[in-house]
Design a protein around this motif. Sequence first.
Motif, mmCIF file in Angstrom:
data_model
loop_
_atom_site.group_PDB
_atom_site.id
_atom_site.type_symbol
_atom_site.label_atom_id
_atom_site.label_comp_id
_atom_site.label_asym_id
_atom_site.label_seq_id
_atom_site.Cartn_x
_atom_site.Cartn_y
_atom_site.Cartn_z
ATOM 1 N N SER A 47 13.109 -30.853 26.950
ATOM 2 C CA SER A 47 12.920 -31.329 25.584
ATOM 3 C C SER A 47 12.014 -32.545 25.455
ATOM 4 C CB SER A 47 14.277 -31.638 24.952
ATOM 5 O OG SER A 47 14.944 -30.441 24.656
ATOM 6 N N ARG A 48 12.434 -33.661 26.010
ATOM 7 C CA ARG A 48 11.675 -34.892 25.741
ATOM 8 C C ARG A 48 10.220 -34.774 26.204
ATOM 9 N NH1 ARG A 48 13.751 -40.713 25.108
ATOM 10 N NH2 ARG A 48 15.697 -39.959 26.009
ATOM 11 N N PRO A 49 9.974 -34.201 27.427
ATOM 12 C CA PRO A 49 8.575 -34.031 27.824
ATOM 13 C C PRO A 49 7.771 -33.193 26.823
ATOM 14 C CG PRO A 49 10.016 -33.734 29.722
ATOM 15 C CD PRO A 49 10.903 -33.834 28.523
ATOM 16 N N LEU A 50 8.416 -32.184 26.241
ATOM 17 C CA LEU A 50 7.657 -31.287 25.364
ATOM 18 C C LEU A 50 7.594 -31.786 23.925
ATOM 19 C CD1 LEU A 50 8.550 -27.874 26.987
ATOM 20 C CD2 LEU A 50 6.603 -29.386 27.388
ATOM 21 N N TYR A 51 8.515 -32.657 23.511
ATOM 22 C CA TYR A 51 8.296 -33.340 22.224
ATOM 23 C C TYR A 51 6.979 -34.118 22.327
ATOM 24 C CZ TYR A 51 13.448 -32.886 21.673
ATOM 25 O OH TYR A 51 14.743 -32.444 21.610
ATOM 26 N N GLU A 52 6.857 -34.784 23.476
ATOM 27 C CA GLU A 52 5.649 -35.606 23.686
ATOM 28 C C GLU A 52 4.397 -34.723 23.741
ATOM 29 O OE1 GLU A 52 4.975 -38.673 23.492
ATOM 30 O OE2 GLU A 52 3.732 -39.444 25.131
ATOM 31 N N ALA A 61 2.798 -34.029 32.913
ATOM 32 C CA ALA A 61 2.281 -34.621 34.143
ATOM 33 C C ALA A 61 1.217 -35.673 33.852
ATOM 34 C CB ALA A 61 1.711 -33.526 35.053
ATOM 35 N N VAL A 62 0.641 -35.632 32.669
ATOM 36 C CA VAL A 62 -0.386 -36.605 32.266
ATOM 37 C C VAL A 62 0.232 -37.752 31.467
ATOM 38 C CG1 VAL A 62 -2.463 -36.918 30.850
ATOM 39 C CG2 VAL A 62 -2.212 -34.869 32.300
ATOM 40 N N ASN A 63 1.153 -37.412 30.539
ATOM 41 C CA ASN A 63 1.680 -38.472 29.663
ATOM 42 C C ASN A 63 2.851 -39.246 30.301
ATOM 43 O OD1 ASN A 63 4.172 -37.026 29.066
ATOM 44 N ND2 ASN A 63 3.024 -35.747 27.628
ATOM 45 N N GLY A 64 3.372 -38.727 31.409
ATOM 46 C CA GLY A 64 4.404 -39.469 32.145
ATOM 47 C C GLY A 64 5.823 -39.260 31.658
ATOM 48 N N ILE A 65 5.986 -38.536 30.545
ATOM 49 C CA ILE A 65 7.357 -38.221 30.092
ATOM 50 C C ILE A 65 7.743 -36.936 30.831
ATOM 51 C CG2 ILE A 65 8.867 -37.798 28.102
ATOM 52 C CD1 ILE A 65 7.605 -40.555 27.997
ATOM 53 N N VAL A 66 8.186 -37.082 32.078
ATOM 54 C CA VAL A 66 8.355 -35.934 32.961
ATOM 55 C C VAL A 66 9.792 -35.428 33.042
ATOM 56 C CG1 VAL A 66 6.311 -36.422 34.349
ATOM 57 C CG2 VAL A 66 8.496 -37.497 34.944
ATOM 58 N N ILE A 70 13.651 -40.319 30.772
ATOM 59 C CA ILE A 70 12.665 -41.400 30.609
ATOM 60 C C ILE A 70 12.717 -41.905 29.172
ATOM 61 C CG2 ILE A 70 10.203 -41.951 30.629
ATOM 62 C CD1 ILE A 70 9.948 -40.055 32.999
ATOM 63 N N THR A 71 13.285 -43.096 29.011
ATOM 64 C CA THR A 71 13.417 -43.635 27.654
ATOM 65 C C THR A 71 12.463 -44.809 27.506
ATOM 66 O OG1 THR A 71 15.244 -45.036 28.360
ATOM 67 C CG2 THR A 71 15.825 -42.914 27.407
ATOM 68 N N TRP A 97 15.581 -38.835 20.218
ATOM 69 C CA TRP A 97 14.539 -39.064 21.230
ATOM 70 C C TRP A 97 13.169 -39.214 20.585
ATOM 71 C CZ3 TRP A 97 16.077 -34.969 25.532
ATOM 72 C CH2 TRP A 97 17.309 -35.365 26.089
ATOM 73 N N VAL A 98 12.966 -38.618 19.419
ATOM 74 C CA VAL A 98 11.683 -38.778 18.712
ATOM 75 C C VAL A 98 11.531 -40.229 18.249
ATOM 76 C CG1 VAL A 98 10.359 -38.071 16.674
ATOM 77 C CG2 VAL A 98 11.551 -36.346 18.065
#
Length: 280
Positions: A47-52, A61-66, A70-71, A97-98
Amino acid sequence: MANKVILVVLDGLNYQTANECLGFVQALRKEGQATQYRMQCELPSMSRPLYETILTGTRPAVNGIVNNQITRLSNQTSIFSLAKQAGLTTAAAAYHWVSELYNRTPYEPRRDRFTHDPSLTIPYGCFYHADHYPDSHLLIDAEMLRRRHDPDFLLVHPMNIDDTGHRHGVDSSNYRNSARHLDGELSNYLPTWIAAGYQIIITADHGMNADRSHGGILPEETEVPFITIGERFSHDSALTPAQTDICGTICELLEIAQHSKPVTQGLLTLPEVRHAVSYL
Ligand SMILES: [Zn+2]
């Protein structure tokens, strides 16, 4: 005058279930008002990686929310930040998380659940923190934000389908019924939003597997629906939009100049020439 956009992210809804269980959305397809694409989510299918990914157009892998743990605030430009820069208004009825990615981290419910602060990246928000927060309530939150603040961009993000998938798995009557229930709820709003001229995208962050989880590369956890509604979409069903293109597509719809985000060529039609001067 740019288009107004509503992005509906149905957390944890895989493509097959969307195709089989979203009856009203499928009715809109039959009427020629909606086009549905099979979209491959980025990895990991969390979820959180894909919200980003959806909101910034960048891969985990680029934005670091992996992962989900990761908060921290996003360090990318997002639909919200780019819209704010362009003087546009945004709002979100979404999981907390948003709020943590774009407003403040950590989320403090007593401060952040109801957000009304023009100095923040997302000025108007109803953020929730219980995974079983009813979709019916979430949609009312979203509609309240739409009516009260008339945002140029509205994020609508219900969680019940994902929550049910974690309790019963992808191949369960419960999971399918949660999608059918959401479709029924959404049918109370979509006709109004369509009549008001919004450009609408309905999609999901990731799908769900039979192990009551997601995160890997199985088709049932990575194939998600991408549904477009509105006159600015080409409705060319031969296209294969990428999840990283959603942010750029919305920036184009909002007529945000130089957003530098990827887009799917041909997904949008050219904006009609407004205020055209007739010399006849
Ligand atoms: Zn989940």
